[in-house]
Design an enzyme around this catalytic site. Structure first.
Site, PDB file in Angstrom:
ATOM      1  N   HIS A 139      -6.249  -7.303  12.841  1.00 46.93           N
ATOM      2  CA  HIS A 139      -5.020  -6.491  12.823  1.00 46.93           C
ATOM      3  C   HIS A 139      -4.621  -6.162  14.259  1.00 46.93           C
ATOM      4  CE1 HIS A 139      -2.086  -4.074  10.767  1.00 46.93           C
ATOM      5  NE2 HIS A 139      -2.512  -2.934  11.273  1.00 46.93           N
ATOM      6  N   CYS A 152      13.288  24.586   3.421  1.00 44.86           N
ATOM      7  CA  CYS A 152      12.384  25.338   2.542  1.00 44.86           C
ATOM      8  C   CYS A 152      11.607  24.350   1.663  1.00 44.86           C
ATOM      9  CB  CYS A 152      13.169  26.279   1.647  1.00 44.86           C
ATOM     10  SG  CYS A 152      14.386  27.285   2.506  1.00 44.86           S
ATOM     11  N   MET A 153      10.781  24.883   0.779  1.00 42.81           N
ATOM     12  CA  MET A 153      10.023  23.999  -0.104  1.00 42.81           C
ATOM     13  C   MET A 153      10.955  23.181  -1.006  1.00 42.81           C
ATOM     14  SD  MET A 153       6.957  24.936  -2.755  1.00 42.81           S
ATOM     15  CE  MET A 153       5.872  25.668  -1.557  1.00 42.81           C
ATOM     16  N   ASP A 154      12.014  23.824  -1.497  1.00 43.48           N
ATOM     17  CA  ASP A 154      12.889  23.174  -2.471  1.00 43.48           C
ATOM     18  C   ASP A 154      14.349  23.084  -2.036  1.00 43.48           C
ATOM     19  OD1 ASP A 154      10.603  23.397  -4.262  1.00 43.48           O
ATOM     20  OD2 ASP A 154      11.136  25.515  -4.351  1.00 43.48           O
ATOM     21  N   LYS A 180       0.846  -1.202   0.000  1.00 42.79           N
ATOM     22  CA  LYS A 180       0.000   0.000   0.000  1.00 42.79           C
ATOM     23  C   LYS A 180       0.883   1.254   0.000  1.00 42.79           C
ATOM     24  CE  LYS A 180      -0.213  -0.214   5.030  1.00 42.79           C
ATOM     25  NZ  LYS A 180      -0.961  -0.731   6.173  1.00 42.79           N
ATOM     26  N   ARG A 216     -10.357   0.058  15.074  1.00 43.82           N
ATOM     27  CA  ARG A 216     -10.346   0.821  13.824  1.00 43.82           C
ATOM     28  C   ARG A 216     -11.484   0.278  12.973  1.00 43.82           C
ATOM     29  NH1 ARG A 216      -4.715   1.254  10.512  1.00 43.82           N
ATOM     30  NH2 ARG A 216      -5.231  -0.874   9.952  1.00 43.82           N
ATOM     31  N   ARG A 258       1.108 -10.996   6.861  1.00 40.55           N
ATOM     32  CA  ARG A 258       0.880  -9.749   6.117  1.00 40.55           C
ATOM     33  C   ARG A 258       1.924  -8.679   6.427  1.00 40.55           C
ATOM     34  NH1 ARG A 258      -4.500  -9.332   8.372  1.00 40.55           N
ATOM     35  NH2 ARG A 258      -3.634  -7.523   9.429  1.00 40.55           N
ATOM     36  N   TYR A 277      15.028  31.043   5.732  1.00 42.54           N
ATOM     37  CA  TYR A 277      13.857  31.813   6.183  1.00 42.54           C
ATOM     38  C   TYR A 277      13.838  31.991   7.698  1.00 42.54           C
ATOM     39  CZ  TYR A 277      11.493  31.179   1.660  1.00 42.54           C
ATOM     40  OH  TYR A 277      11.138  31.209   0.339  1.00 42.54           O
TER      41      TYR A 277
HETATM   42  C1  LIG Z   1      -0.230  -1.727   6.806  1.00 46.64           C
HETATM   43  C2  LIG Z   1      -0.848  -2.999   7.175  1.00 46.64           C
HETATM   44  C3  LIG Z   1      -0.079  -4.155   7.365  1.00 46.64           C
HETATM   45  C4  LIG Z   1       1.428  -4.157   7.352  1.00 46.64           C
HETATM   46  O1  LIG Z   1       1.918  -3.670   8.578  1.00 46.64           O
HETATM   47  P1  LIG Z   1       3.471  -3.516   8.851  1.00 46.64           P
HETATM   48  O2  LIG Z   1       3.543  -3.029  10.244  1.00 46.64           O
HETATM   49  O3  LIG Z   1       3.967  -2.530   7.865  1.00 46.64           O
HETATM   50  O4  LIG Z   1       4.076  -4.852   8.667  1.00 46.64           O
HETATM   51  C5  LIG Z   1      -0.752  -5.347   7.588  1.00 46.64           C
HETATM   52  N1  LIG Z   1      -2.095  -5.370   7.644  1.00 46.64           N
HETATM   53  C6  LIG Z   1      -2.861  -4.276   7.487  1.00 46.64           C
HETATM   54  C7  LIG Z   1      -4.337  -4.376   7.575  1.00 46.64           C
HETATM   55  C8  LIG Z   1      -2.265  -3.056   7.271  1.00 46.64           C
HETATM   56  O5  LIG Z   1      -3.026  -1.972   7.131  1.00 46.64           O
END
Ligand SMILES: *Cc1c(COP(=O)(O)O)cnc(C)c1O
Length: 368
Positions: A160, A307-309, A33, A131, A216, A260
């Protein structure tokens, strides 16, 4: 000038390290992701696919579509689920949604029915993360509803962890107990999905009992540790090296203000280098007068405001520095290394945020 080198060899290494920690029959869902935590979703996913990852995990339908358009063939799980208006796209692109709302279940089933297909879904359970997900105690009722929708196939049940990275495992173990309880309830209902998953990176290392049939991991694939205590348990390599070059270099007298707001004023005759990276590239403005970079393998401080850049660093103490000199903002150089964890500590955030905020303007260059 400012680039992020992505070392796919390091990704291979981290994948194998994680693979070694998982039981051989456990499937591997590689989390990609947020543009693979800033590393570039398509090249990283392609490599993970070649390495043998069984699934890829994205947050959104849009991210899933990007992977399909990039040629990814493996199953893609949409971790955040799908919204009503995305259901058709999710089906068009063969994305597997996490499901935790009854209204979405109905829309999804109707769309699948209209196409005469059966759609695999994974039910998301909230075992204490607080969540998204069906509250663990309400899972049997939810599943009983969902199983009546003939066009949905319950392929997985997932949850999770909120604290798998912490030293004390007690809350994670409580979540695990709740998840086991859900699994028991599924058996009682005669539901036997092939995939049960709850383990993020930290849990893969800290809680082997949480592996079930799929793990995961995300962050550790990219070489970053969810907590420092994990450093002793597995050896990872940083995949991203964020670097730039000195674009301008000048000697300034004592008492000369930098950038700045004049928040830094030289205390001695100084050699100040201007680096073409700024907060528009994701180099956080909170690094003003706080960050460090590597020049000739030595740490040297950010002076004045980012700064921005542009970002200025004080290279007075480093001899032989010239315009064009390589500057490492994150990653290794001549034996020293700046990690995203460390940058996160400087500004009060985690490595995840540091990695995924490296900006679009920073060109990714793939090696290995
Ligand atoms: C981001 C995420 C993970 C991965 O978690 P890490 O801590 O980066 O290993 C696994 N499951 C879900 C649902 C997540 O949102």
């Amino acid at each position: 000038m400012t680039t992020a080198e992505i070392d796919l060899g390091a990704l291979d290494h981290n994948y194998h390290q994680l693979r070694q920690l998982t039981y051989p029959t456990v499937k591997f869902l590689a989390v990609v992701k947020a543009d693979a935590y800033g590393h570039g979703a398509i090249p990283v996913s392609k490599r993970l696919e070649e390495l043998g990852a069984d699934f890829l995990g994205v947050a959104t339908v849009q991210e899933g579509i990007e992977l399909r358009n990039g040629g990814i063939k493996k199953p893609i799980l949409v971790l955040s689920g799908v919204y009503q208006e995305e259901v058709e796209a999710a089906l068009d692109y063969h994305l597997t949604p996490m499901l935790y709302r009854w209204d979405i279940a109905e829309v999804l089933a109707a769309a699948a029915s209209a196409r005469g297909i059966k759609v695999p879904i994974h039910i998301k359970v909230d075992t204490g993360m607080g969540r998204i997900g069906v509250l663990f105690e309400e899972v049997p009722a939810f599943v009983n509803h969902v199983r009546k929708l003939e066009n949905l196939e319950i392929e997985g049940i997932a949850s999770h962890f909120s604290t798998a990275d912490e030293k004390s495992a007690s809350y994670a173990e409580e979540q695990l107990r709740r998840f086991l309880q859900v699994i028991e309830e599924m058996k009682k209902l005669g539901i036997h999905p092939p995939f049960y998953h709850i383990a993020n990176s930290a849990a893969v290392v800290n809680l082997p009992a949480a592996q079930f049939t799929v793990v995961r991991p995300g962050i550790m694939l990219y070489g970053s540790y969810p907590s420092t205590s994990l450093r002793d348990k597995v050896s990872l390599r940083q995949v991203m090296c964020w670097k730039s070059r000195i674009a301008d270099l000048k000697k300034v007298p004592t008492g000369y203000p930098i950038s700045y707001g004049r928040t830094f004023v030289t205390q001695r005759p100084s050699l100040i280098a201007a680096i073409p990276v700024g907060y528009a590239d994701g180099y956080n403005r909170l690094l003003s007068n706080r960050g460090e970079v590597l020049v000739k393998g030595k740490r040297t401080p950010v002076v004045g405001r980012v700064c921005m850049d542009w970002t200025m660093v004080d290279v007075t103490n480093i001899s032989g520095v010239e315009v064009g000199e390589e500057v490492v903002l994150m990653g290794g150089q001549l034996g020293d290394e700046i990690t995203p964890e460390e940058i996160g500590e400087w500004i009060g955030t985690n490595s995840y945020e540091i990695l995924c905020s490296v900006g679009k303007r920073v060109q990714r260059i793939y090696k290995g």
